[in-house]
Motif scaffolding. Sequence first.
Motif, PDB file in Angstrom:
ATOM      1  N   SER A 214      20.996 -24.638 -56.353  1.00 55.04           N
ATOM      2  CA  SER A 214      21.537 -25.885 -55.833  1.00 55.04           C
ATOM      3  C   SER A 214      21.475 -25.895 -54.310  1.00 55.04           C
ATOM      4  O   SER A 214      21.235 -24.867 -53.666  1.00 55.04           O
ATOM      5  N   ARG A 215      21.726 -27.057 -53.739  1.00 54.95           N
ATOM      6  CA  ARG A 215      21.756 -27.189 -52.283  1.00 54.95           C
ATOM      7  C   ARG A 215      22.808 -26.263 -51.681  1.00 54.95           C
ATOM      8  O   ARG A 215      22.582 -25.632 -50.651  1.00 54.95           O
ATOM      9  N   GLU A 216      23.946 -26.161 -52.341  1.00 57.46           N
ATOM     10  CA  GLU A 216      25.021 -25.290 -51.847  1.00 57.46           C
ATOM     11  C   GLU A 216      24.581 -23.826 -51.874  1.00 57.46           C
ATOM     12  O   GLU A 216      24.831 -23.069 -50.929  1.00 57.46           O
ATOM     13  N   GLU A 217      23.901 -23.417 -52.937  1.00 55.38           N
ATOM     14  CA  GLU A 217      23.446 -22.033 -53.058  1.00 55.38           C
ATOM     15  C   GLU A 217      22.358 -21.685 -52.046  1.00 55.38           C
ATOM     16  O   GLU A 217      22.189 -20.523 -51.671  1.00 55.38           O
ATOM     17  N   LEU A 218      21.633 -22.700 -51.589  1.00 61.29           N
ATOM     18  CA  LEU A 218      20.509 -22.455 -50.680  1.00 61.29           C
ATOM     19  C   LEU A 218      20.906 -22.417 -49.206  1.00 61.29           C
ATOM     20  O   LEU A 218      20.083 -22.061 -48.359  1.00 61.29           O
ATOM     21  N   LYS A 219      22.136 -22.755 -48.898  1.00 59.87           N
ATOM     22  CA  LYS A 219      22.539 -22.875 -47.494  1.00 59.87           C
ATOM     23  C   LYS A 219      22.358 -21.584 -46.703  1.00 59.87           C
ATOM     24  O   LYS A 219      22.011 -21.610 -45.525  1.00 59.87           O
ATOM     25  N   ASN A 220      22.573 -20.457 -47.329  1.00 58.21           N
ATOM     26  CA  ASN A 220      22.585 -19.192 -46.592  1.00 58.21           C
ATOM     27  C   ASN A 220      21.465 -18.240 -46.997  1.00 58.21           C
ATOM     28  O   ASN A 220      21.554 -17.043 -46.735  1.00 58.21           O
ATOM     29  N   VAL A 221      20.395 -18.753 -47.615  1.00 62.13           N
ATOM     30  CA  VAL A 221      19.292 -17.865 -47.968  1.00 62.13           C
ATOM     31  C   VAL A 221      18.601 -17.374 -46.700  1.00 62.13           C
ATOM     32  O   VAL A 221      18.617 -18.031 -45.661  1.00 62.13           O
ATOM     33  N   THR A 222      17.981 -16.209 -46.786  1.00 62.06           N
ATOM     34  CA  THR A 222      17.391 -15.562 -45.618  1.00 62.06           C
ATOM     35  C   THR A 222      15.866 -15.618 -45.653  1.00 62.06           C
ATOM     36  O   THR A 222      15.265 -16.005 -46.659  1.00 62.06           O
ATOM     37  N   LYS A 223      15.286 -15.190 -44.552  1.00 66.60           N
ATOM     38  CA  LYS A 223      13.823 -15.082 -44.477  1.00 66.60           C
ATOM     39  C   LYS A 223      13.305 -14.158 -45.576  1.00 66.60           C
ATOM     40  O   LYS A 223      12.306 -14.472 -46.240  1.00 66.60           O
ATOM     41  N   ALA A 224      13.959 -13.035 -45.763  1.00 70.30           N
ATOM     42  CA  ALA A 224      13.521 -12.087 -46.796  1.00 70.30           C
ATOM     43  C   ALA A 224      13.556 -12.734 -48.173  1.00 70.30           C
ATOM     44  O   ALA A 224      12.658 -12.523 -48.999  1.00 70.30           O
ATOM     45  N   ASP A 225      14.580 -13.550 -48.439  1.00 68.19           N
ATOM     46  CA  ASP A 225      14.664 -14.259 -49.719  1.00 68.19           C
ATOM     47  C   ASP A 225      13.482 -15.224 -49.881  1.00 68.19           C
ATOM     48  O   ASP A 225      12.862 -15.301 -50.938  1.00 68.19           O
ATOM     49  N   ALA A 226      13.198 -15.965 -48.818  1.00 66.70           N
ATOM     50  CA  ALA A 226      12.163 -16.995 -48.873  1.00 66.70           C
ATOM     51  C   ALA A 226      10.771 -16.405 -49.051  1.00 66.70           C
ATOM     52  O   ALA A 226       9.877 -17.065 -49.580  1.00 66.70           O
ATOM     53  N   LEU A 227      10.575 -15.174 -48.599  1.00 68.31           N
ATOM     54  CA  LEU A 227       9.251 -14.555 -48.660  1.00 68.31           C
ATOM     55  C   LEU A 227       8.960 -13.868 -49.998  1.00 68.31           C
ATOM     56  O   LEU A 227       7.902 -13.285 -50.171  1.00 68.31           O
ATOM     57  N   ARG A 228       9.906 -13.946 -50.939  1.00 66.19           N
ATOM     58  CA  ARG A 228       9.700 -13.321 -52.250  1.00 66.19           C
ATOM     59  C   ARG A 228       9.134 -14.332 -53.241  1.00 66.19           C
ATOM     60  O   ARG A 228       9.815 -14.803 -54.152  1.00 66.19           O
ATOM     61  N   HIS A 229       7.862 -14.689 -53.053  1.00 67.00           N
ATOM     62  CA  HIS A 229       7.249 -15.644 -53.984  1.00 67.00           C
ATOM     63  C   HIS A 229       7.045 -14.980 -55.342  1.00 67.00           C
ATOM     64  O   HIS A 229       6.616 -13.827 -55.411  1.00 67.00           O
ATOM     65  N   PRO A 230       7.342 -15.689 -56.440  1.00 62.88           N
ATOM     66  CA  PRO A 230       7.290 -15.050 -57.762  1.00 62.88           C
ATOM     67  C   PRO A 230       5.890 -14.766 -58.286  1.00 62.88           C
ATOM     68  O   PRO A 230       5.714 -13.874 -59.124  1.00 62.88           O
ATOM     69  N   ASN A 231       4.864 -15.517 -57.821  1.00 57.36           N
ATOM     70  CA  ASN A 231       3.550 -15.410 -58.462  1.00 57.36           C
ATOM     71  C   ASN A 231       2.376 -15.104 -57.534  1.00 57.36           C
ATOM     72  O   ASN A 231       1.396 -14.506 -57.968  1.00 57.36           O
ATOM     73  N   TRP A 232       2.452 -15.541 -56.280  1.00 55.20           N
ATOM     74  CA  TRP A 232       1.300 -15.464 -55.390  1.00 55.20           C
ATOM     75  C   TRP A 232       1.591 -14.571 -54.187  1.00 55.20           C
ATOM     76  O   TRP A 232       2.716 -14.529 -53.692  1.00 55.20           O
ATOM     77  N   LYS A 233       0.556 -13.891 -53.696  1.00 52.95           N
ATOM     78  CA  LYS A 233       0.653 -13.141 -52.454  1.00 52.95           C
ATOM     79  C   LYS A 233      -0.068 -13.929 -51.377  1.00 52.95           C
ATOM     80  O   LYS A 233      -1.287 -14.076 -51.407  1.00 52.95           O
ATOM     81  N   MET A 234       0.714 -14.435 -50.397  1.00 53.35           N
ATOM     82  CA  MET A 234       0.164 -15.329 -49.384  1.00 53.35           C
ATOM     83  C   MET A 234       0.734 -14.956 -48.028  1.00 53.35           C
ATOM     84  O   MET A 234       1.608 -14.105 -47.908  1.00 53.35           O
ATOM     85  N   GLY A 235       0.246 -15.630 -46.984  1.00 56.09           N
ATOM     86  CA  GLY A 235       0.793 -15.433 -45.657  1.00 56.09           C
ATOM     87  C   GLY A 235       2.220 -15.941 -45.565  1.00 56.09           C
ATOM     88  O   GLY A 235       2.686 -16.727 -46.411  1.00 56.09           O
TER      89      GLY A 235
END
Length: 382
Positions: free
Chosen positions: A182-203
């Motif tokens: 949810s929007r509330e759960e996403l407020k404090n996500v970090t760079k490390a969280d955002a870089l953990r793509h589930p399927n693809w290895k990208m820049g």
Amino acid sequence: MVSCVSILGSTGSIGRQSLDVISRLPIRVAALTADTNVERMEEQCRQFRPILAVMGNQKAAEQLHSRISDLPTRVVWGEEGLLEAATMPEADCVITAVVGMVGLKPTLAAIRAKKRIGLANKETLVCAGELVMAEAKRYGAEIVPVDSEHSAIYQCLMGCRCRAEVKRLILTCSGGPFFGMSREELKNVTKADALRHPNWKMGAKITVDCATLMNKGLEVIEAMRLYDMPLEKVDVVIHRQSIVHSLVEFSDGAVMAQMGTPDMRLPIQLALTYPERAQSPVEGLDLLTCPPLTFAAPDLDAFPCLRLARECAGAGGNACPIMNGANEVAVAKFLADEIGFYDIYRLVARAVEEVPFIANPSLEQILTSDQLARQSVIRGIS
């Protein structure tokens, strides 16, 4: 199949995978370009022996030159070097794998040199798609998409006699690392969280764009330009498994999908071998062992960047280059831990609101809009 390639952005994810594909095909390399990764560029030059190597700045070019002085490869730097790499007479194909607006001018130069464009730089079509496609038509240059979604649509449309038969294009989206939050759960996500793509290895930049769903918004705009489709005929569905790479629905209700394992070497290879297909190093899709395929609507409240991108696509004019330029800076600031996750959307929306709208911008006005958007983001942080 093409015979000789220049790769713009050879040390990045797409560039490295392109070279892996090329290493298995009878294709020569005319030019390689990179920003500042001298060590990786040296390795690539020693393996592929390009005629030309281009670095982002003079210091990196001098370092590379000293390291490969025993090779016949000529080393240059900067925008002029990129333009030379994009127009080399030896190359019949240019893979544009650089990230951001830096890809626009060399892509246009390659088009005017009548090269096949293996397009992986989506910003080129997002910011100046109408101009780019008009130039491609004028010079007879072929644009074959490298993005998995657009390659899928390209393949689904191969037997389509008339665009009027197409009811809609359906881009699939993995949902990124934050699907279901949810929007509330996403407020404090970090760079490390955002870089953990589930399927693809990208820049890093494109991975963050996948986390915000801005990447899918950019692909909506790209699809409109590539396939000459209005916004209302381009949809997005969440498909967590990344097995169905995109779909086309036709006027009679038939739906065609392109499926395969999530490996970028598949669309890269097709861009190089089209209209032929070659043996691939990628393991084929096993329908008996692949996971169940699911589809869902995107959450535009939790991921407002996708909504904003569609709004800019509908507005037209210079709205898309404003959005893109602002997003490039905002994502860079997020990756530098200077802003939070939702600050990306806030700053991009601010730039879209702040920078003056131009209904029919020239190339110069597009580039100016990009710079004004970047400046708006900086002001919004300070």
